[in-house]
Enzyme design. Structure first.
Site, PDB file in Angstrom:
ATOM      1  N   SER A   1       7.887 -10.063  -2.726  1.00 58.77           N
ATOM      2  CA  SER A   1       7.931  -9.259  -3.939  1.00 58.77           C
ATOM      3  C   SER A   1       9.250  -8.512  -4.068  1.00 58.77           C
ATOM      4  O   SER A   1       9.859  -8.128  -3.053  1.00 58.77           O
ATOM      5  CB  SER A   1       6.792  -8.244  -3.874  1.00 58.77           C
ATOM      6  OG  SER A   1       6.919  -7.298  -4.902  1.00 58.77           O
TER       7      SER A   1
ATOM      8  N   TYR B   1       2.512  -1.154  -0.048  1.00 59.98           N
ATOM      9  CA  TYR B   1       2.442  -2.546  -0.518  1.00 59.98           C
ATOM     10  C   TYR B   1       3.782  -3.241  -0.248  1.00 59.98           C
ATOM     11  O   TYR B   1       3.838  -4.306   0.374  1.00 59.98           O
ATOM     12  CB  TYR B   1       2.113  -2.584  -2.024  1.00 59.98           C
ATOM     13  CG  TYR B   1       2.294  -3.966  -2.603  1.00 59.98           C
ATOM     14  CD1 TYR B   1       1.380  -4.978  -2.338  1.00 59.98           C
ATOM     15  CD2 TYR B   1       3.417  -4.273  -3.387  1.00 59.98           C
ATOM     16  CE1 TYR B   1       1.573  -6.259  -2.837  1.00 59.98           C
ATOM     17  CE2 TYR B   1       3.611  -5.544  -3.889  1.00 59.98           C
ATOM     18  CZ  TYR B   1       2.680  -6.536  -3.607  1.00 59.98           C
ATOM     19  OH  TYR B   1       2.880  -7.797  -4.092  1.00 59.98           O
TER      20      TYR B   1
ATOM     21  N   LYS C   1       4.853  -6.248   2.623  1.00 59.16           N
ATOM     22  CA  LYS C   1       5.501  -7.524   2.273  1.00 59.16           C
ATOM     23  C   LYS C   1       6.799  -7.677   3.068  1.00 59.16           C
ATOM     24  O   LYS C   1       7.113  -8.769   3.560  1.00 59.16           O
ATOM     25  CB  LYS C   1       5.799  -7.582   0.767  1.00 59.16           C
ATOM     26  CG  LYS C   1       4.560  -7.733  -0.102  1.00 59.16           C
ATOM     27  CD  LYS C   1       4.020  -9.155  -0.042  1.00 59.16           C
ATOM     28  CE  LYS C   1       2.766  -9.348  -0.856  1.00 59.16           C
ATOM     29  NZ  LYS C   1       2.169 -10.674  -0.708  1.00 59.16           N
TER      30      LYS C   1
END
Ligand code: UDP
Length: 321
Positions: A115, A139, A143
């Site tokens: 991402s 988050y 990643k």
């Protein structure tokens, strides 16, 4: 045969469709916690949770897998701040489980769903792959941690991967079979279309005092079918012996929240009410990527590179759900 984890989700299901169009056989591994069983219209669905390593082994024993496309992950940034453990267990630990089984069964190619959240607040626009990575929420950090694990595993165990850093995935399958359906929904375009349909009274504009031409945030929206194309190119690249790499995937083009709302008004011909509210915490003013590397090395080119096409396909889908 390709294993598609999270293949019942938004991006994974579009990739699964594209894999079949290109003649691949697939197994979709999904716990259906957020995914939709009816999005798995191609290949075989195995309802498995990646926390269960014995179940992952069962899948690797059962099917002759040549590569893994790994989409399974939780994706709510706000929730990751409130409940980081949920995110690190699912997005990081469960990925380690999957990698352990891949190594055991000598399946050594992975396309990983990363991402642009791994970059954090940009210091330079457009964002290239060598932009510093300082994620600002669990988050994005999860990643990034997986990216780092992949780098180490690739050096030590001869595993090869492509980490694909998506900008804002949007739009829907032009064939009308798949689309975006998050519960709860937090993304701008489906929320605007909900307002167009009267399912919501209005759409909120989060912040109008940013340092952008119209004061609202600018994002790089990329069509989900173009993302799917890039995954197939990345798989080809690995199958042809390409070395481990990271690639940005975006349109190299930004649109403001107001521009997206205007486009949706034009396409839906509906009077969409927009209400200006305060900024949402953690939103950088501008996120626009450079995907030159994917264009050059993967020979990828987005086909739906204007916002009208993105909103039109999303609207076609949205009227059916
Ligand atoms: N946004 C907004 N209203 C909403 C949802 C999103 O103004 O109801 C804005 C958000 O601040 C961001 C952009 O739309 O600038 C895209 O947000 P989204 O949540 O779709 O994706 P993100 O960029 O957070 O991954």
């Amino acid at each position: 045969m390709i294993l598609v984890t999270g293949g019942a989700g938004y991006i994974g299901s579009h990739v699964n469709k594209q894999l079949h169009k290109k003649g691949y056989k697939t197994v979709v591994l999904d716990n259906l916690s957020y995914g939709h069983g009816d999005f798995v219209k191609w290949g075989t669905l195995e309802r498995v949770d990646l926390s269960d390593i014995d179940e992952i082994k069962r899948i690797f024993k059962k099917y002759p897998l040549e590569a893994v496309m790994h989409f399974a992950a939780f994706t709510y940034v706000g929730e990751s701040v409130e409940n980081p453990q949920k995110y690190y267990l699912n997005n990081l630990k469960n990925t380690l489980n999957l990698l352990a089984v891949m190594l055991e069964f000598e399946v050594k190619k992975m396309v990983f769903s990363s991402s642009c959240a791994t970059y954090g607040n940009p210091v330079e626009i457009p964002i290239t792959e060598d932009h510093p990575q300082n994620p600002i929420n669990p988050y994005g950090r999860g990643k990034l941690m997986v990216e780092e694990v992949l780098k180490d595993y690739s050096a030590a165990y001869d595993l090869r991967y492509a980490s694909l850093r998506y900008f804002n995935a949007a739009g829907a399958d032009p064939g009308g079979e798949l689309g975006e359906n998050h519960q709860p929904e937090t993304h701008l375009i489906p929320l605007i279309l909900d307002a167009a349909q009267g399912r919501r009274e209005d759409v909120k504009i989060f912040g109008t005092d940013y340092s952008t031409p119209d004061g609202t945030c600018i994002r790089d929206y990329i069509h989900v079918t173009d993302l799917a194309d890039a995954h197939l190119k990345a798989l080809d690249y690995l199958e042809n012996g390409g070395k481990s790499e990271v690639f940005n995937l975006g349109n190299d083009n930004g649109f403001s929240v107001r521009e997206v709302i205007e486009t949706a008004r034009r396409i839906t011909k509906k009077n969409i009410k927009a209400v200006e509210v305060d900024r949402r915490a953690g939103d950088p003013p501008v996120l626009v990527g450079s995907s030159t590397k994917a264009r050059e090395i993967l020979n990828w080119k987005p086909r739906f590179d204007d916002l009208d096409e993105i909103v039109r396909t999303a609207w076609q889908w949205h009227q059916k759900i």
